[in-house]
Scaffold this motif. Structure first.
Motif, PDB file in Angstrom:
ATOM      1  N   LEU A   1     -20.277 -64.276  16.424  1.00 29.18           N
ATOM      2  CA  LEU A   1     -20.689 -62.945  15.996  1.00 29.18           C
ATOM      3  C   LEU A   1     -21.925 -63.204  15.160  1.00 29.18           C
ATOM      4  O   LEU A   1     -22.047 -64.349  14.797  1.00 29.18           O
ATOM      5  CB  LEU A   1     -19.396 -62.694  15.329  1.00 29.18           C
ATOM      6  CG  LEU A   1     -18.915 -62.942  13.788  1.00 29.18           C
ATOM      7  CD1 LEU A   1     -18.254 -61.767  13.334  1.00 29.18           C
ATOM      8  CD2 LEU A   1     -18.648 -64.487  13.587  1.00 29.18           C
ATOM      9  N   THR A   2     -22.206 -62.059  14.850  1.00 33.56           N
ATOM     10  CA  THR A   2     -23.536 -61.953  13.805  1.00 33.56           C
ATOM     11  C   THR A   2     -22.910 -61.670  12.340  1.00 33.56           C
ATOM     12  O   THR A   2     -21.774 -61.017  12.450  1.00 33.56           O
ATOM     13  CB  THR A   2     -24.245 -60.587  14.015  1.00 33.56           C
ATOM     14  OG1 THR A   2     -24.525 -60.288  15.379  1.00 33.56           O
ATOM     15  CG2 THR A   2     -25.496 -60.519  13.240  1.00 33.56           C
TER      16      THR A   2
ATOM     17  N   GLY B   1     -17.992 -65.109   5.446  1.00 38.44           N
ATOM     18  CA  GLY B   1     -16.854 -64.100   5.506  1.00 38.44           C
ATOM     19  C   GLY B   1     -16.741 -63.534   6.658  1.00 38.44           C
ATOM     20  O   GLY B   1     -17.911 -62.946   7.257  1.00 38.44           O
TER      21      GLY B   1
ATOM     22  N   ALA C   1     -23.224 -58.528  17.533  1.00 43.94           N
ATOM     23  CA  ALA C   1     -22.184 -57.652  16.635  1.00 43.94           C
ATOM     24  C   ALA C   1     -21.574 -56.583  17.655  1.00 43.94           C
ATOM     25  O   ALA C   1     -21.101 -55.589  17.194  1.00 43.94           O
ATOM     26  CB  ALA C   1     -23.395 -57.053  15.855  1.00 43.94           C
TER      27      ALA C   1
ATOM     28  N   LEU D   1     -32.666 -54.166   9.738  1.00 42.12           N
ATOM     29  CA  LEU D   1     -32.906 -55.631  10.076  1.00 42.12           C
ATOM     30  C   LEU D   1     -34.422 -55.749   9.771  1.00 42.12           C
ATOM     31  O   LEU D   1     -35.322 -55.141  10.583  1.00 42.12           O
ATOM     32  CB  LEU D   1     -32.562 -56.128  11.208  1.00 42.12           C
ATOM     33  CG  LEU D   1     -30.863 -56.190  11.509  1.00 42.12           C
ATOM     34  CD1 LEU D   1     -30.649 -56.687  13.082  1.00 42.12           C
ATOM     35  CD2 LEU D   1     -30.291 -57.175  10.591  1.00 42.12           C
TER      36      LEU D   1
HETATM   37  C1  FMN Z   1     -26.398 -57.224  10.465  1.00 41.99           C
HETATM   38  C2  FMN Z   1     -25.000 -57.637  10.613  1.00 41.99           C
HETATM   39  C3  FMN Z   1     -24.093 -58.295   9.838  1.00 41.99           C
HETATM   40  C4  FMN Z   1     -22.896 -58.401  10.184  1.00 41.99           C
HETATM   41  N1  FMN Z   1     -22.021 -59.253   9.132  1.00 41.99           N
HETATM   42  C5  FMN Z   1     -20.934 -59.650   9.345  1.00 41.99           C
HETATM   43  C6  FMN Z   1     -20.187 -60.314   8.539  1.00 41.99           C
HETATM   44  O1  FMN Z   1     -20.652 -60.928   7.639  1.00 41.99           O
HETATM   45  N2  FMN Z   1     -18.840 -60.820   8.751  1.00 41.99           N
HETATM   46  C7  FMN Z   1     -18.032 -60.049   9.829  1.00 41.99           C
HETATM   47  O2  FMN Z   1     -17.050 -60.155  10.045  1.00 41.99           O
HETATM   48  N3  FMN Z   1     -18.758 -59.182  10.777  1.00 41.99           N
HETATM   49  C8  FMN Z   1     -20.078 -58.973  10.483  1.00 41.99           C
HETATM   50  N4  FMN Z   1     -20.763 -58.126  11.300  1.00 41.99           N
HETATM   51  C9  FMN Z   1     -20.087 -57.431  12.460  1.00 41.99           C
HETATM   52  C10 FMN Z   1     -19.969 -58.455  13.463  1.00 41.99           C
HETATM   53  O3  FMN Z   1     -20.938 -58.825  14.043  1.00 41.99           O
HETATM   54  C11 FMN Z   1     -19.084 -57.650  14.801  1.00 41.99           C
HETATM   55  O4  FMN Z   1     -17.802 -56.979  14.242  1.00 41.99           O
HETATM   56  C12 FMN Z   1     -18.898 -58.523  15.956  1.00 41.99           C
HETATM   57  O5  FMN Z   1     -18.556 -57.471  17.101  1.00 41.99           O
HETATM   58  C13 FMN Z   1     -17.488 -59.282  15.771  1.00 41.99           C
HETATM   59  O6  FMN Z   1     -17.431 -60.089  17.073  1.00 41.99           O
HETATM   60  P1  FMN Z   1     -16.184 -61.056  17.688  1.00 41.99           P
HETATM   61  O7  FMN Z   1     -14.946 -59.897  17.401  1.00 41.99           O
HETATM   62  O8  FMN Z   1     -16.490 -61.214  19.114  1.00 41.99           O
HETATM   63  O9  FMN Z   1     -15.943 -62.137  16.919  1.00 41.99           O
HETATM   64  C14 FMN Z   1     -21.992 -57.914  11.285  1.00 41.99           C
HETATM   65  C15 FMN Z   1     -22.734 -56.930  11.929  1.00 41.99           C
HETATM   66  C16 FMN Z   1     -24.385 -56.786  11.947  1.00 41.99           C
HETATM   67  C17 FMN Z   1     -24.874 -55.980  12.676  1.00 41.99           C
END
Ligand code: FMN
Length: 225
Positions: free
Chosen positions: A98-99, A116, A150, A221
């Motif tokens: 994930l991002t 986190g 994300a 971004l």
């Molecule tokens: C710029 C950006 C920063 C992000 N930072 C976080 C983060 O620090 N922690 C988090 O849980 N999700 C963060 N997200 C959201 C996750 O990337 C997103 O929920 C993702 O789909 C989770 O993927 P997964 O369910 O496949 O693990 C962020 C998204 C973006 C666009």
């Protein structure tokens, strides 16, 4: 050590929102990495955390401390510029990533970083299961990868890894080949805080790359000037 004077404690009994959702649950995972061999081992072997003899504590129950509203906190945090990374774990079809922007270096000795991750994220559970993860710091030309990981383009699970070349590093964790820097961590400490798992990773390998770091600030971004 004594408690802070009562008048310094920010307490509102009206408009009080209980903190159960934001309370801290005890650590459910603590993984000690194997110490490195050779002359470095004494320097880099992890010791138990140094704790102060006494920690100052508020005497009031957490439920009586008023936190700011969610929207107010979000608005404040928009001003915090941070790097953007892909945190990933697993191999082949089991890869998950994930991002994240909630990533920071917390300690040099031992070399630890913190991230986190929402407990609803699939990657959250995969990291807990594997006990290790890769961190690929993104460059300005990785915006599409940031959005893909994300979930913004609809891709899920291992599908997310389709668009760019990855390798598996020394810990067998996914690393983006074109990352500004790629780090590999073993899970050193884990704790749930409200909606998120806080992962502290002890870094066992780092590979520098090229490019200008991608920065997340005020909902955009961007790159550094
Ligand atoms: C710029 C950006 C920063 C992000 N930072 C976080 C983060 O620090 N922690 C988090 O849980 N999700 C963060 N997200 C959201 C996750 O990337 C997103 O929920 C993702 O789909 C989770 O993927 P997964 O369910 O496949 O693990 C962020 C998204 C973006 C666009």
């Amino acid at each position: 050590m004594c408690s802070p004077p009562k008048q310094m404690v920010l307490v509102r009994r009206v408009r009080n929102r209980p903190l159960d959702r934001g309370g801290v649950r005890e650590c459910s995972s603590h993984v000690e990495p194997r110490p490195r061999q050779g002359p470095q081992s004494a320097r880099s072997t992890c010791t138990l955390p140094h704790r102060p003899a006494a920690v100052p504590r508020f005497e009031l129950p957490m439920s009586e401390i008023r936190s700011i509203e969610e929207a107010e906190f979000r608005q404040a945090m928009r001003n915090l510029a941070s790097g953007v990374a892909i945190v990933a774990t697993g191999t082949a079809l089991e890869r998950r990533g994930l991002t994240v922007s909630s990533i920071t270096s917390i300690c040099i000795e031992p070399p630890c970083l913190l991230v986190g991750i929402s407990i609803s994220s699939g990657t959250h559970d995969a990291i807990l299961a594997n006990g290790k993860f890769g961190v690929s710091l993104l460059a300005i030309d990785h915006q599409d990868i940031a959005l893909r990981f994300a979930g913004r383009d609809g891709s899920k699970g291992v599908q997310k890894f389709d668009t760019a070349p990855w390798d598996q590093g020394v810990l067998d964790v996914p690393l983006l080949q074109s990352a500004v820097c790629a780090l590999e961590c073993v899970l050193h400490h884990y704790q749930v805080v409200g909606t998120h798992g806080v992962f502290i990773g002890r870094t066992v390998a780092a590979r520098p790359g090229d490019g200008s770091p991608l920065v997340n600030c005020r909902g955009e971004l961007r790159t550094l000037p």
